[in-house]
Structures are given as C-alpha cells and as structure tokens.
Motif scaffolding. Sequence first.
Motif, mmCIF file in Angstrom:
data_model
loop_
_atom_site.group_PDB
_atom_site.id
_atom_site.type_symbol
_atom_site.label_atom_id
_atom_site.label_comp_id
_atom_site.label_asym_id
_atom_site.label_seq_id
_atom_site.Cartn_x
_atom_site.Cartn_y
_atom_site.Cartn_z
ATOM 1 N N VAL A 168 -17.933 -21.734 -8.946
ATOM 2 C CA VAL A 168 -17.356 -21.233 -10.195
ATOM 3 C C VAL A 168 -18.174 -21.627 -11.422
ATOM 4 O O VAL A 168 -18.931 -22.595 -11.412
ATOM 5 N N HIS A 169 -17.975 -20.843 -12.481
ATOM 6 C CA HIS A 169 -18.480 -21.215 -13.797
ATOM 7 C C HIS A 169 -17.340 -22.025 -14.418
ATOM 8 O O HIS A 169 -16.480 -21.479 -15.121
ATOM 9 N N ALA A 170 -17.335 -23.317 -14.123
ATOM 10 C CA ALA A 170 -16.119 -24.120 -14.283
ATOM 11 C C ALA A 170 -15.532 -24.114 -15.695
ATOM 12 O O ALA A 170 -14.315 -24.216 -15.856
ATOM 13 N N SER A 171 -16.375 -24.009 -16.704
ATOM 14 C CA SER A 171 -15.847 -24.096 -18.074
ATOM 15 C C SER A 171 -15.114 -22.821 -18.483
ATOM 16 O O SER A 171 -14.428 -22.804 -19.500
ATOM 17 N N ASP A 172 -15.250 -21.746 -17.697
ATOM 18 C CA ASP A 172 -14.578 -20.489 -18.035
ATOM 19 C C ASP A 172 -14.021 -19.829 -16.773
ATOM 20 O O ASP A 172 -14.676 -18.990 -16.143
ATOM 21 N N PRO A 173 -12.799 -20.212 -16.395
ATOM 22 C CA PRO A 173 -12.209 -19.711 -15.151
ATOM 23 C C PRO A 173 -11.953 -18.200 -15.174
ATOM 24 O O PRO A 173 -11.698 -17.617 -14.126
ATOM 25 N N SER A 174 -12.052 -17.567 -16.340
ATOM 26 C CA SER A 174 -11.828 -16.118 -16.374
ATOM 27 C C SER A 174 -13.038 -15.373 -15.806
ATOM 28 O O SER A 174 -12.977 -14.182 -15.521
ATOM 29 N N ARG A 175 -14.144 -16.086 -15.627
ATOM 30 C CA ARG A 175 -15.328 -15.423 -15.061
ATOM 31 C C ARG A 175 -15.209 -15.306 -13.551
ATOM 32 O O ARG A 175 -14.484 -16.057 -12.908
ATOM 33 N N VAL A 176 -15.948 -14.368 -12.991
ATOM 34 C CA VAL A 176 -15.907 -14.146 -11.545
ATOM 35 C C VAL A 176 -16.329 -15.414 -10.787
ATOM 36 O O VAL A 176 -17.218 -16.144 -11.228
ATOM 37 N N GLY A 177 -15.656 -15.682 -9.673
ATOM 38 C CA GLY A 177 -15.998 -16.821 -8.817
ATOM 39 C C GLY A 177 -16.347 -16.346 -7.411
ATOM 40 O O GLY A 177 -15.958 -15.253 -6.998
ATOM 41 N N LEU A 178 -17.091 -17.189 -6.704
ATOM 42 C CA LEU A 178 -17.480 -16.890 -5.320
ATOM 43 C C LEU A 178 -16.802 -17.905 -4.404
ATOM 44 O O LEU A 178 -16.895 -19.113 -4.632
ATOM 45 N N PHE A 179 -16.164 -17.401 -3.350
ATOM 46 C CA PHE A 179 -15.400 -18.274 -2.458
ATOM 47 C C PHE A 179 -15.923 -18.098 -1.041
ATOM 48 O O PHE A 179 -16.097 -16.970 -0.579
ATOM 49 N N GLU A 180 -16.205 -19.218 -0.385
ATOM 50 C CA GLU A 180 -16.777 -19.105 0.958
ATOM 51 C C GLU A 180 -16.414 -20.300 1.826
ATOM 52 O O GLU A 180 -16.444 -21.441 1.347
ATOM 53 N N PRO A 181 -16.052 -20.051 3.078
ATOM 54 C CA PRO A 181 -15.913 -21.179 3.997
ATOM 55 C C PRO A 181 -17.299 -21.793 4.190
ATOM 56 O O PRO A 181 -18.302 -21.072 4.112
ATOM 57 N N VAL A 197 -21.497 -38.728 -20.570
ATOM 58 C CA VAL A 197 -20.324 -37.849 -20.448
ATOM 59 C C VAL A 197 -19.070 -38.692 -20.191
ATOM 60 O O VAL A 197 -17.995 -38.420 -20.732
ATOM 61 N N ALA A 198 -19.227 -39.733 -19.384
ATOM 62 C CA ALA A 198 -18.084 -40.585 -19.025
ATOM 63 C C ALA A 198 -17.399 -41.170 -20.261
ATOM 64 O O ALA A 198 -16.179 -41.388 -20.265
ATOM 65 N N LYS A 199 -18.167 -41.409 -21.326
ATOM 66 C CA LYS A 199 -17.591 -41.980 -22.566
ATOM 67 C C LYS A 199 -16.517 -41.073 -23.155
ATOM 68 O O LYS A 199 -15.635 -41.524 -23.888
ATOM 69 N N GLU A 200 -16.598 -39.773 -22.859
ATOM 70 C CA GLU A 200 -15.597 -38.827 -23.373
ATOM 71 C C GLU A 200 -14.275 -38.921 -22.604
ATOM 72 O O GLU A 200 -13.295 -38.281 -22.973
ATOM 73 N N TYR A 201 -14.288 -39.682 -21.495
ATOM 74 C CA TYR A 201 -13.090 -39.762 -20.640
ATOM 75 C C TYR A 201 -12.709 -41.229 -20.442
ATOM 76 O O TYR A 201 -12.934 -41.810 -19.383
ATOM 77 N N PRO A 202 -12.127 -41.838 -21.492
ATOM 78 C CA PRO A 202 -11.896 -43.281 -21.475
ATOM 79 C C PRO A 202 -10.992 -43.774 -20.336
ATOM 80 O O PRO A 202 -11.164 -44.882 -19.857
ATOM 81 N N VAL A 231 -27.186 -30.434 -15.729
ATOM 82 C CA VAL A 231 -26.644 -31.696 -15.231
ATOM 83 C C VAL A 231 -25.341 -32.024 -15.960
ATOM 84 O O VAL A 231 -24.321 -32.356 -15.349
ATOM 85 N N GLU A 232 -25.391 -31.863 -17.277
ATOM 86 C CA GLU A 232 -24.237 -32.245 -18.096
ATOM 87 C C GLU A 232 -23.001 -31.400 -17.771
ATOM 88 O O GLU A 232 -21.889 -31.915 -17.625
ATOM 89 N N ARG A 233 -23.188 -30.105 -17.619
ATOM 90 C CA ARG A 233 -22.001 -29.256 -17.411
ATOM 91 C C ARG A 233 -21.371 -29.505 -16.044
ATOM 92 O O ARG A 233 -20.159 -29.406 -15.888
ATOM 93 N N LEU A 234 -22.200 -29.854 -15.060
ATOM 94 C CA LEU A 234 -21.641 -30.131 -13.731
ATOM 95 C C LEU A 234 -20.870 -31.449 -13.753
ATOM 96 O O LEU A 234 -19.756 -31.557 -13.235
ATOM 97 N N ILE A 235 -21.472 -32.454 -14.396
ATOM 98 C CA ILE A 235 -20.802 -33.756 -14.496
ATOM 99 C C ILE A 235 -19.481 -33.591 -15.264
ATOM 100 O O ILE A 235 -18.438 -34.109 -14.852
ATOM 101 N N ARG A 236 -19.518 -32.815 -16.327
ATOM 102 C CA ARG A 236 -18.298 -32.600 -17.116
ATOM 103 C C ARG A 236 -17.214 -31.905 -16.280
ATOM 104 O O ARG A 236 -16.039 -32.247 -16.379
ATOM 105 N N ALA A 237 -17.637 -30.971 -15.441
ATOM 106 C CA ALA A 237 -16.663 -30.281 -14.571
ATOM 107 C C ALA A 237 -15.957 -31.291 -13.664
ATOM 108 O O ALA A 237 -14.746 -31.192 -13.435
#
Length: 358
Positions: free
Chosen positions: A267-280, A207-212, A165-171
């Motif tokens: 995507v694995h949002a915290s690390d864009p160098s990792r493989v991503g999947l793209f789909e309509p 998480v929102a507290k980290e983004y004033p 939950v946390e990593r998605l919200i942070r993304a």
Amino acid sequence: MASKLIALIPGDGIGPEVITQARRILELYREKRGFDLDLWQLDLGADRFLRDGVMYPKDVEGRIAGEASAVLLGALGDPRVPGIEYAREILFGLRFGLDLYANVRPVKCLDDRLVPLKGRTAKDVDMTVFRENTEGIYVNIGGQFKRGTPDEIAINEDVNTRKGVERLIRAGFEFAKANGHKVVHMADKSNAMKHAHELWYRCFFEVAKEYPGIEAKHLYVDALCFFLVQDPSPFKVVVTNNLFGDIVTDLGAALQGGLGMASSANVHASDPSRVGLFEPVHGSAPPLAGKDLANPLASVLTVGMMLTHLGYAGEEARLEAIVRKAIAERKCTRDVGGELGTRAVGDFVVNELAHSFG
Ligand code: IPM
Ligand code: MG
C-alpha cells in the motif's frame, strides 16, 4: 458507496486455484451483503506471455492506476520461463508503478498446533513486518560487464532515499500507534553497510521522536533472525528494507505454520484511498499446481486485508476467525495438518461466511 473496481490477477502455478476461492468469497459479499465490487479478471502471467509475448500492457496499467481500488494477485513464476522477466514486469510494475511503498506482512500464528518452536504458543507469534517496497536492491540499477568471461563483473546497486526510508518507518510507527503497540523494532545492517544503513539508523530514531509513547529499538538483521527463532514474542512491529523484509517474512511464515498461512498488503500507506495490491506470500509453487493441494487460507486472510483497505471494517476479523476455525477443526490442507483439497477448504470458508451473515 460507489462501485469499487477490483483487478484479479490469478497468475501462475497455484495462483488460479487460490484466487478462485478468493473470488467466491468476494462474490458472496456481493450477493449477501450488497458490497458493490466490480471484479475484473485479468489474463496475465506465464501462459499469456508464452502465448503472445504480453507482460504488463500499458492499457491495463493505466486502468489499474486510474480506476481500480485494489488488485488481488495470486502468484507469478513458471519454470517454463526461466528468467521470469514477465513476472518482474507485472509484480514490480504494480509495486513501483503504483508507489506501494509499504509491504505489510502480518506474521501471526493462528493456532498453537502450527507453532514450530519448542515451548512456544501461537500468542508468541504476533507481529507485523513493514517491508520497504519501492527501493533497495530491488530497483535493479546496475549491470554486467565482461559477461561470460573469467573477468565478469555483476553489480546491483542498493538504493535508499531519505524520503523512501522515512515514509516506510513512519508507516510502521503510525501502525503501532493505531494498534496500541508500545515498541517498534528496526532491522538493518548498519554495522557493515555504513552509508545506506546509517541513513536507516539515523532516520529511525529521528522519526521515533514524533511518537513519544512508543519505544524505538534497533537491531541488526542477523540478530533479528536469531531472536525470531529463539523467542519471537517481544516483536510487534518490525520495519526494514526491501531485501531484508523479503527474507525475514519467509522466516516469519515458517513461524505462522508455513507459506500457506502468510498474507500481505502492498500500500501507499499515507493515503489509503489509493489503489493497493494484495497477495498471498506463498508464490506459484509449481509442483503443487493443478492438483487441488494448495492452501487457500493465505488468500482468505489476504482478502481480509483487502476488505479493510476498501473500508469494510470488521470483515478482516470475521475472515480471520473462520481461518482459525478451519485450522482448529482440521478443515484445511495437508501442509497445515488437514486432509482437504483447495476447493473443499474454500467450500468450508464460504459456508462459514454465509452462516456468519445470519
Ligand atoms: C515476495 C517474493 C518476491 C519478492 C519475488 C517473487 C520477486 O519473494 O513477494 O516475497 O522478492 O518480493
Ligand atoms: Mg519473498
């Protein structure tokens, strides 16, 4: 830049037709701009499954995880295989197997003519939905008991972890910060689901507290659906769980002019160098398959997202501008008010792209 391996999975239904057009775009980038893309076309989907029972082979999975920079998927789903187990194997194999926890779905309308809401214009529909993509009801933990009897029981557990939950919200917040958005909305059903969605609620405000500089606004998902139809303009970034994100982004696609206009990145949002999947987002649309009727523009926009992921800044905007022009000049398929076929729309896009290179 070293060569980038792109796995292409055209898949089922209209998938092969739209991915053929996407492939032409990638080939043009290779030819005219020297993009070092290694295109690896995979024969996976219903035909393959019906032919030899293969769903998502281990060697393919291993090479994607170990070597690929991106996967471009057309669509999966075929009425000849009612249970679509092979489709889940492939799609969830990619999403879960590669830990692509953020399903990023832009809900952006590119022409006033496509807005289905009375009194609204395209600029009112411009948000990005972050859908959790590795947990929730989609993990398929559960079972059936006394199947086929009057006492039958069927259970699907809704799995929500603090980490997930946390990593998605942070993304979502990171995206808002990077793009200058002042508000992030989170939709749950914590009024009914007091355990799992209380976690979402609590985690969101923590998480929102980290983004004033960014306002965090919570709403229940039923209310979100209501407001999206009434006035979508306040929504810029929406974070939500897997199932709600699936549903809300189909509603969102309707606001964009239909499923033929909806793109996505996993995507694995915290690390864009990792493989991503793209789909309509549109799916295999079996009744349209093989008739040159499918709208390839969602795939064009999806290629744009993929190029951003691969580090080719500016190409997403270039492709979006061409899609806008295709809609404005009605060089598009019938679902969006044109009269062209899939291939002819591809011709238009490829021509425009070639010209834009000068
Ligand atoms: C989507 C689709 C999939 C999902 C299906 C095909 C399992 O609807 O990508 O939105 O629910 O994730
Ligand atoms: Mg869906």
